[in-house]
Structure formats: C-alpha cells, structure tokens
Design a protein around this motif. Structure first.
Motif, PDB file in Angstrom:
ATOM      1  N   ALA A  97     -40.008 -30.317 -37.384  1.00  0.00           N
ATOM      2  CA  ALA A  97     -38.719 -30.991 -37.205  1.00  0.00           C
ATOM      3  C   ALA A  97     -37.978 -30.527 -35.955  1.00  0.00           C
ATOM      4  N   GLY A  98     -38.541 -29.553 -35.229  1.00  0.00           N
ATOM      5  CA  GLY A  98     -37.920 -29.137 -33.981  1.00  0.00           C
ATOM      6  C   GLY A  98     -37.490 -27.694 -33.898  1.00  0.00           C
ATOM      7  N   PHE A  99     -37.579 -26.960 -34.994  1.00  0.00           N
ATOM      8  CA  PHE A  99     -37.245 -25.539 -34.950  1.00  0.00           C
ATOM      9  C   PHE A  99     -38.388 -24.772 -34.292  1.00  0.00           C
ATOM     10  N   ASP A 100     -38.041 -23.687 -33.609  1.00  0.00           N
ATOM     11  CA  ASP A 100     -39.049 -22.857 -32.960  1.00  0.00           C
ATOM     12  C   ASP A 100     -39.591 -21.769 -33.870  1.00  0.00           C
ATOM     13  N   ASP A 101     -38.797 -21.378 -34.856  1.00  0.00           N
ATOM     14  CA  ASP A 101     -39.207 -20.307 -35.756  1.00  0.00           C
ATOM     15  C   ASP A 101     -38.341 -20.408 -37.000  1.00  0.00           C
ATOM     16  N   VAL A 102     -38.729 -19.650 -38.020  1.00  0.00           N
ATOM     17  CA  VAL A 102     -37.994 -19.628 -39.290  1.00  0.00           C
ATOM     18  C   VAL A 102     -37.870 -18.183 -39.743  1.00  0.00           C
ATOM     19  N   LEU A 103     -36.652 -17.766 -40.068  1.00  0.00           N
ATOM     20  CA  LEU A 103     -36.405 -16.476 -40.692  1.00  0.00           C
ATOM     21  C   LEU A 103     -36.042 -16.720 -42.147  1.00  0.00           C
ATOM     22  N   ILE A 104     -36.601 -15.914 -43.021  1.00  0.00           N
ATOM     23  CA  ILE A 104     -36.354 -16.071 -44.451  1.00  0.00           C
ATOM     24  C   ILE A 104     -35.295 -15.065 -44.904  1.00  0.00           C
ATOM     25  N   LYS A 105     -34.278 -15.558 -45.593  1.00  0.00           N
ATOM     26  CA  LYS A 105     -33.232 -14.700 -46.162  1.00  0.00           C
ATOM     27  C   LYS A 105     -33.769 -14.005 -47.405  1.00  0.00           C
ATOM     28  N   PRO A 106     -33.350 -12.791 -47.692  1.00  0.00           N
ATOM     29  CA  PRO A 106     -32.402 -12.013 -46.902  1.00  0.00           C
ATOM     30  C   PRO A 106     -33.056 -11.502 -45.619  1.00  0.00           C
ATOM     31  N   ILE A 107     -32.298 -11.530 -44.547  1.00  0.00           N
ATOM     32  CA  ILE A 107     -32.795 -11.152 -43.234  1.00  0.00           C
ATOM     33  C   ILE A 107     -32.562  -9.662 -43.019  1.00  0.00           C
ATOM     34  N   SER A 108     -33.583  -8.989 -42.515  1.00  0.00           N
ATOM     35  CA  SER A 108     -33.480  -7.559 -42.231  1.00  0.00           C
ATOM     36  C   SER A 108     -33.380  -7.328 -40.722  1.00  0.00           C
ATOM     37  N   PHE A 109     -33.029  -6.112 -40.356  1.00  0.00           N
ATOM     38  CA  PHE A 109     -32.995  -5.750 -38.943  1.00  0.00           C
ATOM     39  C   PHE A 109     -34.375  -5.935 -38.317  1.00  0.00           C
ATOM     40  N   GLN A 110     -35.409  -5.562 -39.054  1.00  0.00           N
ATOM     41  CA  GLN A 110     -36.775  -5.700 -38.533  1.00  0.00           C
ATOM     42  C   GLN A 110     -37.113  -7.165 -38.249  1.00  0.00           C
ATOM     43  N   ASP A 111     -36.657  -8.073 -39.109  1.00  0.00           N
ATOM     44  CA  ASP A 111     -36.890  -9.511 -38.879  1.00  0.00           C
ATOM     45  C   ASP A 111     -36.259  -9.958 -37.564  1.00  0.00           C
ATOM     46  N   VAL A 112     -35.016  -9.554 -37.349  1.00  0.00           N
ATOM     47  CA  VAL A 112     -34.299  -9.958 -36.139  1.00  0.00           C
ATOM     48  C   VAL A 112     -34.918  -9.290 -34.914  1.00  0.00           C
ATOM     49  N   ARG A 113     -35.338  -8.055 -35.057  1.00  0.00           N
ATOM     50  CA  ARG A 113     -35.994  -7.356 -33.945  1.00  0.00           C
ATOM     51  C   ARG A 113     -37.284  -8.061 -33.551  1.00  0.00           C
ATOM     52  N   ARG A 114     -38.086  -8.448 -34.538  1.00  0.00           N
ATOM     53  CA  ARG A 114     -39.330  -9.177 -34.250  1.00  0.00           C
ATOM     54  C   ARG A 114     -39.033 -10.524 -33.580  1.00  0.00           C
ATOM     55  N   LEU A 115     -38.013 -11.203 -34.073  1.00  0.00           N
ATOM     56  CA  LEU A 115     -37.634 -12.485 -33.483  1.00  0.00           C
ATOM     57  C   LEU A 115     -37.243 -12.315 -32.021  1.00  0.00           C
ATOM     58  N   CYS A 116     -36.393 -11.353 -31.734  1.00  0.00           N
ATOM     59  CA  CYS A 116     -35.954 -11.125 -30.360  1.00  0.00           C
ATOM     60  C   CYS A 116     -37.134 -10.722 -29.479  1.00  0.00           C
ATOM     61  N   ALA A 117     -38.020  -9.906 -30.001  1.00  0.00           N
ATOM     62  CA  ALA A 117     -39.204  -9.500 -29.232  1.00  0.00           C
ATOM     63  C   ALA A 117     -40.088 -10.700 -28.948  1.00  0.00           C
ATOM     64  N   SER A 118     -40.211 -11.606 -29.916  1.00  0.00           N
ATOM     65  CA  SER A 118     -41.053 -12.790 -29.707  1.00  0.00           C
ATOM     66  C   SER A 118     -40.444 -13.732 -28.682  1.00  0.00           C
ATOM     67  N   ARG A 119     -39.164 -13.626 -28.467  1.00  0.00           N
ATOM     68  CA  ARG A 119     -38.492 -14.437 -27.454  1.00  0.00           C
ATOM     69  C   ARG A 119     -38.582 -13.764 -26.091  1.00  0.00           C
ATOM     70  N   GLY A 120     -39.262 -12.599 -26.021  1.00  0.00           N
ATOM     71  CA  GLY A 120     -39.491 -11.922 -24.746  1.00  0.00           C
ATOM     72  C   GLY A 120     -38.259 -11.256 -24.165  1.00  0.00           C
ATOM     73  N   LYS A 121     -37.264 -10.987 -24.993  1.00  0.00           N
ATOM     74  CA  LYS A 121     -36.021 -10.451 -24.472  1.00  0.00           C
ATOM     75  C   LYS A 121     -35.782  -8.996 -24.880  1.00  0.00           C
ATOM     76  N   THR A 122     -36.386  -8.577 -25.967  1.00  0.00           N
ATOM     77  CA  THR A 122     -36.125  -7.253 -26.500  1.00  0.00           C
ATOM     78  C   THR A 122     -37.443  -6.576 -26.831  1.00  0.00           C
ATOM     79  N   PRO A 123     -37.693  -5.384 -26.320  1.00  0.00           N
ATOM     80  CA  PRO A 123     -38.934  -4.707 -26.679  1.00  0.00           C
ATOM     81  C   PRO A 123     -38.960  -4.424 -28.173  1.00  0.00           C
ATOM     82  N   VAL A 124     -40.138  -4.531 -28.770  1.00  0.00           N
ATOM     83  CA  VAL A 124     -40.267  -4.308 -30.209  1.00  0.00           C
ATOM     84  C   VAL A 124     -39.815  -2.907 -30.586  1.00  0.00           C
ATOM     85  N   ALA A 125     -39.967  -1.933 -29.705  1.00  0.00           N
ATOM     86  CA  ALA A 125     -39.584  -0.555 -30.020  1.00  0.00           C
ATOM     87  C   ALA A 125     -38.083  -0.317 -29.907  1.00  0.00           C
ATOM     88  N   ALA A 126     -37.321  -1.248 -29.395  1.00  0.00           N
ATOM     89  CA  ALA A 126     -35.884  -1.048 -29.204  1.00  0.00           C
ATOM     90  C   ALA A 126     -35.183  -0.819 -30.534  1.00  0.00           C
TER      91      ALA A 126
END
Length: 128
Positions: A97-126
């Motif tokens: 339907a046009g979404f690039d990714d899906v996060l499942i609630k409840p969302i954890s810090f690790q989920d958001v970290r992985r998402l940001c890393a997959s967008r090439g903006k944040t190193p996974v180790a940050a």
C-alpha cells in the motif's frame, strides 16, 4: 542537526516515547496527533522520515500514506507504519500500500534503532 522525523500518533504516550527514542539516536522528531496535521506539515517542511500510526480518528494512517504518495508525490520519503497488528499478511498488505516498513507495537528502543540504521542514518551501535 539530526534528521527530521514526523511522528504521527493520536496516543500521546506512545508518540512521546517514540520521540525520546529518536532523540537518543540523534534524530529531530516532531509529534502530531492527526493525519491532517501530518499532511499540513509535509506540505510546508521537508522531512527525512515519517512514522505513522495506522489507527487514528478522522483519517487512517493508510489514507495519510496514500495522500503522501499520490497527492503530494513524495514517493521517496520513507513512511513507516506502526501498529499493534502483527500478522504477516498485514505487513505485506501495508508494504504493497506504499509503506516502506512496519513497526509492531509495543515499540522498543531496539526497534527504533534498527529502523534508523536501516534508513542509513544511525549506526546500529549508537546508544546501545
């Protein structure tokens, strides 16, 4: 200054939590509670990513995504659904339907970290 992220969620607690996670990762989140507010901001300001709740009053996240893609022509803007619905077929439907990714609630810090890393903006180790 970090990457600009629009967080759209009518649940203030969830929205604020996601914003805290994003800030820890060096992103600059902006929280709104309705799809119309999101569309108004996107018409005025560039964003690097949108995190979009699916179940909101007035305008669903899916409708907002269609407006972002079709009406606004923002086909390269990463739009990520977040939802409590975790069935594999639901994720496949949202991606088609046009979404690039899906996060499942409840969302954890690790989920958001992985998402940001997959967008090439944040190193996974940050902020591990």
């Amino acid at each position: 200054m970090g990457k600009q992220t629009l967080v759209v969620d009518d649940n203030e607690l969830t929205g604020r939590l996601v914003c805290v996670f994003l800030k820890r990762l060096g992103w600059q989140p902006r929280l709104v509670s309705t799809g119309q507010q999101a569309l108004d901001i996107l018409a005025q300001e560039p964003m690097d990513m949108v995190l979009l709740d699916l179940r909101m009053p007035g305008m669903s996240g899916e409708r907002v995504c269609r407006c972002i893609r079709d009406d606004m022509g923002l086909v390269h803007l990463p739009v990520v659904a977040f939802t409590a619905h975790s069935m594999p077929e639901e994720k496949a439907r949202l991606l088609s339907a046009g979404f690039d990714d899906v996060l499942i609630k409840p969302i954890s810090f690790q989920d958001v970290r992985r998402l940001c890393a997959s967008r090439g903006k944040t190193p996974v180790a940050a902020c591990a």
